[in-house]
Write an enzyme that holds these catalytic residues in place. Structure first.
Site, mmCIF file in Angstrom:
data_model
loop_
_atom_site.group_PDB
_atom_site.id
_atom_site.type_symbol
_atom_site.label_atom_id
_atom_site.label_comp_id
_atom_site.label_asym_id
_atom_site.label_seq_id
_atom_site.Cartn_x
_atom_site.Cartn_y
_atom_site.Cartn_z
ATOM 1 N NE ARG A 71 -3.752 0.591 2.360
ATOM 2 C CZ ARG A 71 -4.498 0.919 3.416
ATOM 3 N NH1 ARG A 71 -4.715 0.038 4.377
ATOM 4 N NH2 ARG A 71 -5.029 2.125 3.521
ATOM 5 C CB CYS B 12 -1.847 4.151 9.572
ATOM 6 S SG CYS B 12 -3.247 4.712 10.566
#
Length: 280
Positions: free
Chosen positions: A179, A238
């Site tokens: 990611r 995050c």
């Protein structure tokens, strides 16, 4: 040196009936996990634990997921749960160490100094052979909760951009390598894949072993291997501000508290087309 934020199941078991201890089940899962934390709480929770619904306790008016609510809103919701000043709160989750650190960070950020996390969560409690109870939470008497927001602990996009530009803090992203590198599409629609130019990647899973936090020595190796110096200021980030708190908790156990957590995280930065994005 900060106080140690992690406690063991044995530590909690010894103190479970103490009047000033409150245990929170803060289980929360990504949709892909296919788990229902409310149903799991009703099926089995640590005796006396209160259910803390992360989404309901966050800013329900924001378009971004689980942002911090306004202090007065948080205080009123905590009072309704029967949690107040002067209590020691132990937070756990059903995965081991996933959403509990976010709730620990929320409590600390709103001025609750004595917030702790059960290392290994409910799985570690059950593995130790300790009892659970089922059913709904017992209503508790309302308590007075004073929310004092530590503004410095909460970073916004501009704080992060300034840190990346000046190098005044290391921006550390807890998402997975694929990611972070932009090899996978983001779960939220309208959010670009990739990362902030200059951010460092440290997947939260690397900080854990069997659902528990690694030892400070092991953590030091993980941070070094990922190019992060815990002795220098760190901003954590995050996907939506949950797993960033696992890095914050790890730093706290090492005696190097993070400077701040980027509350909007990638859900905000990745959707804002004025912000630069890098892949690879």
């Amino acid at each position: 040196m900060t106080h140690q934020p992690l406690v063991t199941p044995a530590w909690l078991r010894e103190r479970l009936s103490a009047p000033d201890i409150v245990v929170l089940d803060a289980s929360w899962y990504l949709p892909a996990a296919g788990r229902d934390p409310e149903a799991e709480y009703r099926a089995a929770h640590i005796p006396g634990a209160i259910r803390f619904d992360l989404d309901a306790m966050s800013d329900t008016e924001s378009s971004l997921p689980h942002m911090l609510p306004r202090p007065e809103v948080f205080a009123s919701r905590m009072r309704a749960l029967g949690i107040g000043d002067g209590q020691q709160v132990v937070v756990y989750d059903g995965q081991g160490l996933f959403s509990a650190p976010r709730v620990w960070w929320m409590l600390k950020t709103f001025g609750m100094r004595d917030a702790l996390v059960l290392d290994g969560g409910l799985p570690a409690w059950i593995a130790a052979g300790y009892p659970t109870e089922e059913g709904e939470a017992q209503p508790r008497e309302r308590r007075h909760f004073t929310a004092r927001l530590d503004h410095g602990a909460v970073a916004d996009g501009n704080d992060v951009a300034r840190a990346l530009e000046s190098g005044s803090a290391q921006v550390v992203d807890a998402r997975s390598g694929p990611r972070f590198r932009g090899e996978e599409s983001e779960p939220r629609p309208g959010v670009r894949p990739g990362h902030m130019p200059g951010a460092k990647n440290l997947h939260y899973a690397a900080l854990q072993k069997d659902g528990r936090m690694k030892s400070p020595d092991e953590l030091a190796e993980v941070f070094a291997a990922n190019g992060v110096d815990p002795a220098r200021p760190v901003m954590t980030t995050c996907g939506s501000g949950v797993t960033a708190a696992i890095i914050s908790l790890a730093l706290e156990t090492m005696g190097h508290p993070a400077r701040s957590l980027y509350d909007g995280s990638w859900s905000e930065w990745g959707a804002d087309t004025t912000r630069p994005v890098e892949k690879g």
